[in-house]
Design a protein around this motif. Structure first.
Motif, PDB file in Angstrom:
ATOM      1  N   TYR A 130       0.967  -1.043  -0.309  1.00  0.00           N
ATOM      2  CA  TYR A 130       0.328  -0.396  -0.586  1.00  0.00           C
ATOM      3  C   TYR A 130       0.591   1.028  -0.115  1.00  0.00           C
ATOM      4  CZ  TYR A 130      -3.518   3.729   1.754  1.00  0.00           C
ATOM      5  OH  TYR A 130      -4.827   4.863   1.728  1.00  0.00           O
ATOM      6  N   PHE A 131       1.897   1.274   0.450  1.00  0.00           N
ATOM      7  CA  PHE A 131       3.081   2.420   0.904  1.00  0.00           C
ATOM      8  C   PHE A 131       3.818   2.723  -0.598  1.00  0.00           C
ATOM      9  CE2 PHE A 131       6.849   3.951   2.191  1.00  0.00           C
ATOM     10  CZ  PHE A 131       6.848   5.572   2.661  1.00  0.00           C
ATOM     11  N   LYS A 132       3.529   1.542  -1.023  1.00  0.00           N
ATOM     12  CA  LYS A 132       4.340   1.397  -2.594  1.00  0.00           C
ATOM     13  C   LYS A 132       3.345   2.576  -3.869  1.00  0.00           C
ATOM     14  CE  LYS A 132       6.801  -1.254  -5.999  1.00  0.00           C
ATOM     15  NZ  LYS A 132       7.479  -3.252  -5.855  1.00  0.00           N
ATOM     16  N   LYS A 133       2.104   1.456  -3.508  1.00  0.00           N
ATOM     17  CA  LYS A 133       0.798   2.510  -4.271  1.00  0.00           C
ATOM     18  C   LYS A 133       1.457   3.744  -4.519  1.00  0.00           C
ATOM     19  CE  LYS A 133      -3.829   1.859  -5.672  1.00  0.00           C
ATOM     20  NZ  LYS A 133      -4.154   3.749  -5.777  1.00  0.00           N
ATOM     21  N   LYS A 134       0.751   4.282  -2.702  1.00  0.00           N
ATOM     22  CA  LYS A 134       0.987   5.474  -2.943  1.00  0.00           C
ATOM     23  C   LYS A 134       1.501   6.204  -2.956  1.00  0.00           C
ATOM     24  CE  LYS A 134      -2.597   5.301  -2.481  1.00  0.00           C
ATOM     25  NZ  LYS A 134      -3.802   6.082  -1.913  1.00  0.00           N
ATOM     26  N   TYR A 135       3.454   5.990  -3.318  1.00  0.00           N
ATOM     27  CA  TYR A 135       4.344   6.168  -3.295  1.00  0.00           C
ATOM     28  C   TYR A 135       4.289   6.777  -5.049  1.00  0.00           C
ATOM     29  CZ  TYR A 135       8.952   6.797  -5.784  1.00  0.00           C
ATOM     30  OH  TYR A 135      10.048   7.547  -6.474  1.00  0.00           O
ATOM     31  N   LYS A 136       3.493   5.467  -6.267  1.00  0.00           N
ATOM     32  CA  LYS A 136       3.151   5.798  -7.120  1.00  0.00           C
ATOM     33  C   LYS A 136       1.886   6.263  -7.912  1.00  0.00           C
ATOM     34  CE  LYS A 136       4.898   0.563  -8.657  1.00  0.00           C
ATOM     35  NZ  LYS A 136       3.943   0.079  -9.824  1.00  0.00           N
ATOM     36  N   ASP A 137       1.207   6.524  -6.974  1.00  0.00           N
ATOM     37  CA  ASP A 137       0.017   7.930  -7.057  1.00  0.00           C
ATOM     38  C   ASP A 137       0.650   9.501  -6.655  1.00  0.00           C
ATOM     39  OD1 ASP A 137      -1.113   5.443  -6.870  1.00  0.00           O
ATOM     40  OD2 ASP A 137      -2.656   6.099  -5.277  1.00  0.00           O
ATOM     41  N   LEU A 138       1.677   9.370  -6.249  1.00  0.00           N
ATOM     42  CA  LEU A 138       1.880  11.035  -5.870  1.00  0.00           C
ATOM     43  C   LEU A 138       2.715  11.038  -7.154  1.00  0.00           C
ATOM     44  CD1 LEU A 138       1.014  10.560  -3.151  1.00  0.00           C
ATOM     45  CD2 LEU A 138       2.888  12.019  -2.419  1.00  0.00           C
ATOM     46  N   LYS A 139       3.073  10.269  -8.061  1.00  0.00           N
ATOM     47  CA  LYS A 139       4.400  10.169  -9.011  1.00  0.00           C
ATOM     48  C   LYS A 139       3.295  10.387 -10.537  1.00  0.00           C
ATOM     49  CE  LYS A 139       8.491   9.945  -9.294  1.00  0.00           C
ATOM     50  NZ  LYS A 139       9.511  10.885  -8.965  1.00  0.00           N
ATOM     51  N   TYR A 140       2.270   9.799 -10.087  1.00  0.00           N
ATOM     52  CA  TYR A 140       1.315   9.995 -11.116  1.00  0.00           C
ATOM     53  C   TYR A 140       0.580  11.363 -11.514  1.00  0.00           C
ATOM     54  CZ  TYR A 140       1.284   5.153 -11.979  1.00  0.00           C
ATOM     55  OH  TYR A 140       1.233   3.436 -12.453  1.00  0.00           O
TER      56      TYR A 140
ATOM     57  N   VAL B  96       4.119  16.970   9.024  1.00  0.00           N
ATOM     58  CA  VAL B  96       5.478  17.016   8.737  1.00  0.00           C
ATOM     59  C   VAL B  96       5.221  16.753   7.044  1.00  0.00           C
ATOM     60  CG1 VAL B  96       6.643  14.756   8.832  1.00  0.00           C
ATOM     61  CG2 VAL B  96       5.657  15.786  10.627  1.00  0.00           C
ATOM     62  N   SER B  97       6.353  17.042   6.240  1.00  0.00           N
ATOM     63  CA  SER B  97       6.296  16.898   4.833  1.00  0.00           C
ATOM     64  C   SER B  97       7.628  15.950   4.572  1.00  0.00           C
ATOM     65  CB  SER B  97       6.285  18.385   4.488  1.00  0.00           C
ATOM     66  OG  SER B  97       5.000  18.359   4.521  1.00  0.00           O
ATOM     67  N   ILE B  98       7.261  15.215   3.502  1.00  0.00           N
ATOM     68  CA  ILE B  98       8.797  14.669   3.100  1.00  0.00           C
ATOM     69  C   ILE B  98       8.782  14.800   1.483  1.00  0.00           C
ATOM     70  CG2 ILE B  98       9.909  12.230   2.597  1.00  0.00           C
ATOM     71  CD1 ILE B  98       6.919  12.282   5.514  1.00  0.00           C
ATOM     72  N   VAL B  99       9.751  14.758   1.070  1.00  0.00           N
ATOM     73  CA  VAL B  99      10.081  15.392  -0.764  1.00  0.00           C
ATOM     74  C   VAL B  99      10.491  13.503  -0.221  1.00  0.00           C
ATOM     75  CG1 VAL B  99      12.121  16.366  -1.833  1.00  0.00           C
ATOM     76  CG2 VAL B  99      12.085  17.124  -0.287  1.00  0.00           C
ATOM     77  N   LEU B 100       9.139  14.035  -2.432  1.00  0.00           N
ATOM     78  CA  LEU B 100       8.847  11.928  -2.658  1.00  0.00           C
ATOM     79  C   LEU B 100      10.374  11.909  -3.203  1.00  0.00           C
ATOM     80  CD1 LEU B 100       6.530  11.042  -3.459  1.00  0.00           C
ATOM     81  CD2 LEU B 100       6.092  12.064  -5.883  1.00  0.00           C
ATOM     82  N   GLU B 101      11.312  12.621  -3.832  1.00  0.00           N
ATOM     83  CA  GLU B 101      12.369  11.653  -4.159  1.00  0.00           C
ATOM     84  C   GLU B 101      12.407  11.271  -3.525  1.00  0.00           C
ATOM     85  OE1 GLU B 101      14.554  10.287  -7.290  1.00  0.00           O
ATOM     86  OE2 GLU B 101      12.715  11.262  -7.733  1.00  0.00           O
ATOM     87  N   ASP B 102      12.512  11.354  -1.813  1.00  0.00           N
ATOM     88  CA  ASP B 102      13.470  11.457  -0.971  1.00  0.00           C
ATOM     89  C   ASP B 102      13.478   9.267  -0.616  1.00  0.00           C
ATOM     90  OD1 ASP B 102      15.259  12.627  -1.422  1.00  0.00           O
ATOM     91  OD2 ASP B 102      14.801  13.233   0.961  1.00  0.00           O
ATOM     92  N   LEU B 103      12.155   8.849  -0.825  1.00  0.00           N
ATOM     93  CA  LEU B 103      11.345   8.332  -0.487  1.00  0.00           C
ATOM     94  C   LEU B 103      10.981   6.875  -1.712  1.00  0.00           C
ATOM     95  CD1 LEU B 103       8.203  10.026   1.060  1.00  0.00           C
ATOM     96  CD2 LEU B 103       9.430   8.327   2.248  1.00  0.00           C
ATOM     97  N   LYS B 104      11.933   7.403  -2.949  1.00  0.00           N
ATOM     98  CA  LYS B 104      12.171   6.385  -4.251  1.00  0.00           C
ATOM     99  C   LYS B 104      12.374   5.334  -3.646  1.00  0.00           C
ATOM    100  CE  LYS B 104      13.890   5.752  -8.543  1.00  0.00           C
ATOM    101  NZ  LYS B 104      15.266   6.695  -9.818  1.00  0.00           N
ATOM    102  N   ALA B 105      13.254   4.847  -2.426  1.00  0.00           N
ATOM    103  CA  ALA B 105      14.401   3.840  -2.755  1.00  0.00           C
ATOM    104  C   ALA B 105      13.316   2.640  -1.404  1.00  0.00           C
ATOM    105  CB  ALA B 105      15.333   3.744  -1.837  1.00  0.00           C
ATOM    106  N   ILE B 106      13.506   3.272  -1.065  1.00  0.00           N
ATOM    107  CA  ILE B 106      11.907   2.457  -0.163  1.00  0.00           C
ATOM    108  C   ILE B 106      11.178   2.070  -0.296  1.00  0.00           C
ATOM    109  CG2 ILE B 106      10.867   4.680   1.418  1.00  0.00           C
ATOM    110  CD1 ILE B 106      13.319   1.405   3.453  1.00  0.00           C
ATOM    111  N   SER B 107      10.358   3.236  -1.127  1.00  0.00           N
ATOM    112  CA  SER B 107       9.014   2.797  -2.009  1.00  0.00           C
ATOM    113  C   SER B 107       9.075   1.123  -3.176  1.00  0.00           C
ATOM    114  CB  SER B 107       8.521   3.529  -2.407  1.00  0.00           C
ATOM    115  OG  SER B 107       8.514   4.539  -1.717  1.00  0.00           O
ATOM    116  N   THR B 108      10.164   1.808  -3.717  1.00  0.00           N
ATOM    117  CA  THR B 108      10.502   0.460  -4.711  1.00  0.00           C
ATOM    118  C   THR B 108      11.242  -0.384  -4.198  1.00  0.00           C
ATOM    119  OG1 THR B 108      13.016   2.046  -5.952  1.00  0.00           O
ATOM    120  CG2 THR B 108      10.772   2.491  -6.941  1.00  0.00           C
ATOM    121  N   SER B 109      11.270  -0.479  -3.480  1.00  0.00           N
ATOM    122  CA  SER B 109      11.708  -2.145  -2.781  1.00  0.00           C
ATOM    123  C   SER B 109      11.135  -2.698  -2.173  1.00  0.00           C
ATOM    124  CB  SER B 109      13.305  -1.764  -1.414  1.00  0.00           C
ATOM    125  OG  SER B 109      14.024  -1.540  -2.605  1.00  0.00           O
TER     126      SER B 109
END
Length: 403
Positions: free
Chosen positions: A189-199, A253-266
């Motif tokens: 689910y966390f990985k899907k949310k990362y993809k949704d933000l990328k879209y 709290v805000s996090i830069v999306l690009e910094d979550l790329k490694a943990i989300s794609t794994s």
């Protein structure tokens, strides 16, 4: 008496037989070879392969390995220092773990990766050995195979590497009680949310809680800033939500999306534990193989509580990990040209005036500079769009790596 026939299980027989589980004796005080100072054996080498793929996505260059009496700790950071990873391997849950005395070495990720990426289903066990005479020069990594042909790899240690205590202390990775909010999400689910933000071409993932009685919310805004999304986590039990927010307090709290790329794609575990605080880095925790390998990642947050708007396009010369607020500098208006100044007398001749306009004289130089500034600002906006397109391509690479 006739022997009873063993009933065959339904379905076709397996092409690759199941691996027999090997006993895990854990920590031992006696080495199998008297000259060894470190002996580690692990019968689930595929987890090491997954871990090193995560290191690759995170662009970790060097590793600090600390061998202790019952644990192996590994530390590294990404190339820009936004994320730090701390891995702890529990020796009591391994097939064998022996450490004569504390030992610290440094290894290059690329050197380790060229051997670990050769691990496949036929690799039964991985052993790491360090001999006393060469413990500061190299370590040995041995792969056990079904045909009884061990693969012995020697890896040289390095002298310069990122160490715990320089930028991050070990306590920062394990102090979970100091965080204001914690919750757990399924990794997929966390990985899907990362993809949704990328879209949506968003650049930040935001977590908020309006007060102590309100649910946790995840927010993001699309690139055009004409649409926004909010996800409310109302069922606290399903996400193990814990909040220390008091009355009349808010949380953001805000996090830069690009910094979550490694943990989300794994995909290292079924769930991921998230810890958030307005004064601390975001902490992500994952357990592999029932707690045998524990991965902890610290990611810098963005402090933008003063404004509700999300900056979807990075500004030139400003890092996205720092707060971006309205400028407090006053614009300096150009001083009017005095037509009565003795130093710049006016020439009433129309020929001279037309020549001045043609050559771009002093009277038009300010306007020309302003025009060039406007063109520069336009080019900066185009650069921001190109960065967003690069982000999309990175997201597709992350999907292929995960598959």
């Amino acid at each position: 008496m006739e022997e009873k026939k063993i009933k065959r299980r339904p379905g076709r027989p397996r092409i690759v037989p199941l691996k027999k589980s090997q006993p895990r004796t854990g920590v031992t005080n006696t080495p199998s070879n008297a000259g060894n100072v470190v002996e580690i054996s692990y019968s689930e080498p595929s987890n090491l392969e997954t871990l090193w793929k995560f290191y690759k996505h995170m662009t970790v260059e060097t590793h600090q390995l600390i061998f202790r009496k019952e644990t192996l700790t590994m530390y590294g950071k990404d190339h820009d220092g936004q994320s730090h990873v701390y891995v702890k391997i529990n020796g009591n849950k391994l097939n064998r773990f022996y450490c004569k005395e504390p030992l610290e070495i440094g290894l290059a990720r690329n050197t380790m990766a060229q051997y670990i990426k050769t691990i496949d289903r036929g690799t039964e066990k991985v052993s790491i050995i360090s001999r006393g005479a060469s413990c500061k020069k190299n370590i040995r990594m041995i792969f056990r195979t079904p045909i009884g042909a061990p693969e012995d790899h020697k890896i040289d240690v390095i002298g310069e590497y990122d160490r715990l205590g320089n930028e991050k202390k070990e306590e920062e990775f394990i102090c979970e009680d100091d965080y204001m909010i914690s919750f757990k999400l399924p990794w997929k689910y966390f990985k899907k949310k990362y993809k949704d933000l990328k879209y949506a071409e968003s650049t930040q993932m935001i977590f908020t809680q309006d007060d102590c009685d309100s649910p946790l919310a995840m927010k993001y805004t699309d690139k055009s800033r004409k649409g926004s999304s909010k996800i409310l986590f109302n069922d606290y039990e399903k996400i193990n939500f814990v909040s220390k927010l008091e009355k009349d307090e808010t949380f953001r709290v805000s996090i830069v999306l690009e910094d979550l790329k490694a943990i989300s794609t794994s995909l290292m575990a079924d769930t991921i534990q998230i810890y958030l605080d307005e004064r601390k880095d975001m902490l992500l925790v994952a357990d592999m193989d029932d707690g045998t390998i524990e991965v902890r990642v610290l990611i810098k947050i963005v402090d933008n509580r003063d404004g509700d708007d999300i900056h979807t396009e990075p500004l030139t010369g400003i890092t996205t990990s720092k707060p971006i607020g309205p400028s407090t500098q006053k614009l300096q208006t150009p001083s009017p040209i005095s037509h009565t100044s003795k130093s710049t007398p006016l020439n009433p001749s129309p020929l001279v005036v037309s020549k001045t306009k043609q050559d771009g004289g002093d009277g038009d130089s300010d306007g020309g500079d302003a025009g060039s500034d406007g063109e520069d600002a336009g080019s900066d906006g185009e650069d921001g769009d190109s960065d967003d397109e690069d982000g999309d391509s990175d997201g597709e690479d992350g999907e292929s790596s995960s598959e």
